[in-house]
Design a protein around this motif. Structure first.
Motif, PDB file in Angstrom:
ATOM      1  N   VAL A  35      17.611 -25.991  10.275  1.00 13.23           N
ATOM      2  CA  VAL A  35      16.467 -25.949  11.200  1.00 13.23           C
ATOM      3  C   VAL A  35      15.375 -26.907  10.731  1.00 13.23           C
ATOM      4  O   VAL A  35      14.772 -27.628  11.543  1.00 13.23           O
ATOM      5  N   LEU A  36      15.134 -26.932   9.423  1.00 13.02           N
ATOM      6  CA  LEU A  36      14.120 -27.847   8.880  1.00 13.02           C
ATOM      7  C   LEU A  36      14.519 -29.301   9.136  1.00 13.02           C
ATOM      8  O   LEU A  36      13.670 -30.132   9.502  1.00 13.02           O
ATOM      9  N   LYS A  37      15.793 -29.619   8.963  1.00 16.41           N
ATOM     10  CA  LYS A  37      16.257 -30.996   9.220  1.00 16.41           C
ATOM     11  C   LYS A  37      16.040 -31.383  10.679  1.00 16.41           C
ATOM     12  O   LYS A  37      15.591 -32.496  10.984  1.00 16.41           O
ATOM     13  N   ILE A  38      16.379 -30.484  11.592  1.00 17.50           N
ATOM     14  CA  ILE A  38      16.203 -30.795  13.020  1.00 17.50           C
ATOM     15  C   ILE A  38      14.720 -30.964  13.332  1.00 17.50           C
ATOM     16  O   ILE A  38      14.330 -31.844  14.102  1.00 17.50           O
ATOM     17  N   ALA A  39      13.890 -30.111  12.727  1.00 13.92           N
ATOM     18  CA  ALA A  39      12.439 -30.244  12.947  1.00 13.92           C
ATOM     19  C   ALA A  39      11.953 -31.618  12.494  1.00 13.92           C
ATOM     20  O   ALA A  39      11.154 -32.266  13.176  1.00 13.92           O
ATOM     21  N   VAL A 273      17.108 -39.456  13.704  1.00 15.04           N
ATOM     22  CA  VAL A 273      18.301 -38.989  12.987  1.00 15.04           C
ATOM     23  C   VAL A 273      18.609 -39.921  11.811  1.00 15.04           C
ATOM     24  O   VAL A 273      18.902 -39.472  10.695  1.00 15.04           O
ATOM     25  N   VAL A 274      18.512 -41.222  12.073  1.00 16.45           N
ATOM     26  CA  VAL A 274      18.795 -42.203  11.014  1.00 16.45           C
ATOM     27  C   VAL A 274      17.803 -42.045   9.858  1.00 16.45           C
ATOM     28  O   VAL A 274      18.195 -42.025   8.684  1.00 16.45           O
ATOM     29  N   LEU A 275      16.513 -41.915  10.179  1.00 16.24           N
ATOM     30  CA  LEU A 275      15.497 -41.829   9.131  1.00 16.24           C
ATOM     31  C   LEU A 275      15.657 -40.571   8.278  1.00 16.24           C
ATOM     32  O   LEU A 275      15.410 -40.594   7.071  1.00 16.24           O
ATOM     33  N   GLU A 280      20.012 -39.195   3.058  1.00 19.74           N
ATOM     34  CA  GLU A 280      20.666 -38.044   2.431  1.00 19.74           C
ATOM     35  C   GLU A 280      22.179 -38.231   2.390  1.00 19.74           C
ATOM     36  O   GLU A 280      22.836 -37.893   1.403  1.00 19.74           O
ATOM     37  N   PHE A 281      22.715 -38.827   3.462  1.00 25.43           N
ATOM     38  CA  PHE A 281      24.158 -39.067   3.519  1.00 25.43           C
ATOM     39  C   PHE A 281      24.600 -40.025   2.414  1.00 25.43           C
ATOM     40  O   PHE A 281      25.591 -39.773   1.713  1.00 25.43           O
ATOM     41  N   THR A 282      23.858 -41.120   2.249  1.00 30.10           N
ATOM     42  CA  THR A 282      24.233 -42.096   1.215  1.00 30.10           C
ATOM     43  C   THR A 282      24.037 -41.525  -0.190  1.00 30.10           C
ATOM     44  O   THR A 282      24.801 -41.832  -1.106  1.00 30.10           O
ATOM     45  N   ALA A 283      23.006 -40.684  -0.350  1.00 29.27           N
ATOM     46  CA  ALA A 283      22.782 -40.068  -1.667  1.00 29.27           C
ATOM     47  C   ALA A 283      23.918 -39.123  -2.021  1.00 29.27           C
ATOM     48  O   ALA A 283      24.383 -39.084  -3.175  1.00 29.27           O
ATOM     49  N   ASP A 284      24.384 -38.353  -1.043  1.00 29.74           N
ATOM     50  CA  ASP A 284      25.506 -37.445  -1.295  1.00 29.74           C
ATOM     51  C   ASP A 284      26.802 -38.217  -1.515  1.00 29.74           C
ATOM     52  O   ASP A 284      27.664 -37.802  -2.293  1.00 29.74           O
ATOM     53  N   MET A 293      21.410 -49.073  -2.081  1.00 29.35           N
ATOM     54  CA  MET A 293      22.181 -50.235  -1.649  1.00 29.35           C
ATOM     55  C   MET A 293      23.067 -49.878  -0.464  1.00 29.35           C
ATOM     56  O   MET A 293      23.180 -50.642   0.506  1.00 29.35           O
ATOM     57  N   ALA A 294      23.689 -48.714  -0.531  1.00 31.93           N
ATOM     58  CA  ALA A 294      24.548 -48.278   0.575  1.00 31.93           C
ATOM     59  C   ALA A 294      23.716 -48.045   1.835  1.00 31.93           C
ATOM     60  O   ALA A 294      24.150 -48.375   2.947  1.00 31.93           O
ATOM     61  N   TYR A 295      22.510 -47.488   1.659  1.00 29.37           N
ATOM     62  CA  TYR A 295      21.613 -47.246   2.795  1.00 29.37           C
ATOM     63  C   TYR A 295      21.270 -48.563   3.483  1.00 29.37           C
ATOM     64  O   TYR A 295      21.368 -48.694   4.709  1.00 29.37           O
ATOM     65  N   GLY A 296      20.891 -49.559   2.686  1.00 31.14           N
ATOM     66  CA  GLY A 296      20.559 -50.868   3.256  1.00 31.14           C
ATOM     67  C   GLY A 296      21.766 -51.516   3.916  1.00 31.14           C
ATOM     68  O   GLY A 296      21.647 -52.114   4.993  1.00 31.14           O
ATOM     69  N   ALA A 297      22.938 -51.387   3.284  1.00 27.84           N
ATOM     70  CA  ALA A 297      24.143 -51.992   3.853  1.00 27.84           C
ATOM     71  C   ALA A 297      24.493 -51.359   5.190  1.00 27.84           C
ATOM     72  O   ALA A 297      24.900 -52.050   6.138  1.00 27.84           O
ATOM     73  N   LEU A 298      24.331 -50.040   5.286  1.00 24.68           N
ATOM     74  CA  LEU A 298      24.627 -49.361   6.555  1.00 24.68           C
ATOM     75  C   LEU A 298      23.662 -49.798   7.656  1.00 24.68           C
ATOM     76  O   LEU A 298      24.066 -49.992   8.810  1.00 24.68           O
ATOM     77  N   LEU A 299      22.388 -49.955   7.303  1.00 21.97           N
ATOM     78  CA  LEU A 299      21.410 -50.418   8.294  1.00 21.97           C
ATOM     79  C   LEU A 299      21.778 -51.811   8.806  1.00 21.97           C
ATOM     80  O   LEU A 299      21.731 -52.083  10.010  1.00 21.97           O
ATOM     81  N   ILE A 300      22.159 -52.702   7.872  1.00 22.66           N
ATOM     82  CA  ILE A 300      22.562 -54.060   8.274  1.00 22.66           C
ATOM     83  C   ILE A 300      23.799 -54.008   9.168  1.00 22.66           C
ATOM     84  O   ILE A 300      23.892 -54.724  10.184  1.00 22.66           O
ATOM     85  N   ALA A 301      24.741 -53.139   8.804  1.00 23.14           N
ATOM     86  CA  ALA A 301      25.971 -53.039   9.601  1.00 23.14           C
ATOM     87  C   ALA A 301      25.669 -52.554  11.021  1.00 23.14           C
ATOM     88  O   ALA A 301      26.235 -53.062  12.003  1.00 23.14           O
ATOM     89  N   ILE A 302      24.768 -51.586  11.135  1.00 21.52           N
ATOM     90  CA  ILE A 302      24.426 -51.063  12.471  1.00 21.52           C
ATOM     91  C   ILE A 302      23.803 -52.165  13.324  1.00 21.52           C
ATOM     92  O   ILE A 302      24.164 -52.361  14.495  1.00 21.52           O
TER      93      ILE A 302
END
Length: 354
Positions: A35-39, A273-275, A280-284, A293-302
């Motif tokens: 619920v906190l995440k959706i908020a 959703v992305v922000l 959190e997804f890349t950290a896990d 680095m993975a976070y930045g790479a995913l943003l570039i890929a999108i």
């Protein structure tokens, strides 16, 4: 086959209604963490809706929306903690102050051509945390300030009815109200005016559009909406601190808007959703310094595979699937071009311009 505008609106409202119902049931069906995440997603989605008015529709670059976000957060925290004002009453006050500061900030910059708004708002974003620290007696300075407020819940409430659940439902209602305001702006023609200014300011001016008035009004409304998002952020965080509302937050908001898809309502919430979820997804997934680095790479890929953002990518795929032979009639270049005629992003569609 053409789709009736009335049918399209009804379909759009039906989708929005189902989504609102499912979101309203979240405190009953999901854990408090979810619920906190959706908020948080809704809060950033509202902030991106505000930024979208300036960057998505008029094509201006604002780097100062972190400050408007912070204004809303500090207004709520100070008025509730120090003056015992009802927390809901602080929302319109935050919006009003955000609107006023938006007028004062945008008026000198938006009268000029070029990227002066970006320069002025950049200075505002840098100065805001310093102003907060200087005003320590009111804001708590560098140590931040706690928001001390609790909802008065009746006795014998169900287990899911917690302080967070009530806050979440308030955020959901405010989010729906903001969406309603933005949609009504689209139907009233205000968004078409902003898109006309973005595409050809000279032609818009020749046709009687007051460029300065429209730009300042949209920027001030954008600031007000973002301040409301900041107010809701304070409700969930329970504490505000100046380092949260610095220039980096402005960059994150612009990134979220581009990734989600500027020029659409749906894109703003996909950006939220992305922000919230992607770091959190890349950290896990990786952890440590590699997560960034993975976070930045995913943003570039999108951006590489979906230059119109995720909302634009969805629309492009949908049109390709619907077209005879699986081909689209024509490629789309930007987010506003890719905005769906149906769904909650329809009012930004350029096909509907007059």
């Amino acid at each position: 086959m053409t789709v009736s505008p009335v049918y399209s609106r009804r379909k759009s409202m039906a989708v929005l209604g189902v989504a609102a119902l499912l979101l309203a049931l979240a405190p009953v069906l999901l854990s408090q963490t979810s619920v906190l995440k959706i908020a948080q997603i809704l809060i950033f989605g509202v902030a991106l809706l505000g930024l979208n008015l300036v960057s998505g529709y008029t094509g201006q670059i604002s780097l100062g929306h972190s400050a408007f976000f912070g204004i809303g957060a500090y207004v709520t925290t100070i008025l509730v903690t120090d003056y015992a004002l009802p927390i809901l009453l602080t929302l319109p006050i935050a919006a009003g102050l955000g609107f006023l500061v938006g007028v004062v900030t945008g008026l000198p910059a938006l009268r000029l051509k070029g990227h002066y708004l970006a320069l002025v708002t950049l200075g505002f974003a840098v100065a805001f945390p310093l102003i907060v620290i200087k005003a320590e007696a009111i804001t708590g300075g560098a140590n931040g300030k706690l928001l001390t407020s609790r909802w008065a819940l009746p006795t014998n409430t169900p287990s899911w009815m917690t302080q967070l659940s009530v806050t979440y439902l308030v955020i959901l209602v405010v989010t729906l109200l903001v969406i309603g305001v933005i949609r009504n702006l689209g139907r009233a023609g205000a968004v078409r005016t902003l898109l006309a200014i973005k595409d050809n300011p000279l032609a818009a001016s020749v046709n009687g559009v007051n460029l300065t008035r429209e730009k300042v009004a949209s920027f001030a409304l954008s600031a007000a909406i973002t301040a409301v998002a900041g107010s809701m952020y304070a409700m969930t965080a329970g504490v505000v601190a100046p380092e949260v509302f610095g220039l980096m937050l402005s960059v994150q908001l612009l990134t979220g808007l581009l990734i989600g898809g500027s020029g659409t309502i749906l894109g703003s919430f996909l950006g939220g959703v992305v922000l919230v979820m992607l770091p959190e997804f890349t950290a896990d997934l990786i952890g440590g310094s590699g997560a960034n680095m993975a976070y930045g790479a995913l943003l570039i890929a999108i951006i590489f595979f979906m230059p119109a953002g995720i909302a634009g990518g969805f629309t492009s795929v949908s049109r390709r699937l619907k077209a005879p032979g699986g081909r689209t009639a024509a490629p789309r270049e930007d987010a506003s071009e890719a905005a769906p005629r149906d769904g909650i992003g329809e009012m930004a569609s350029p096909q509907g311009r007059s």
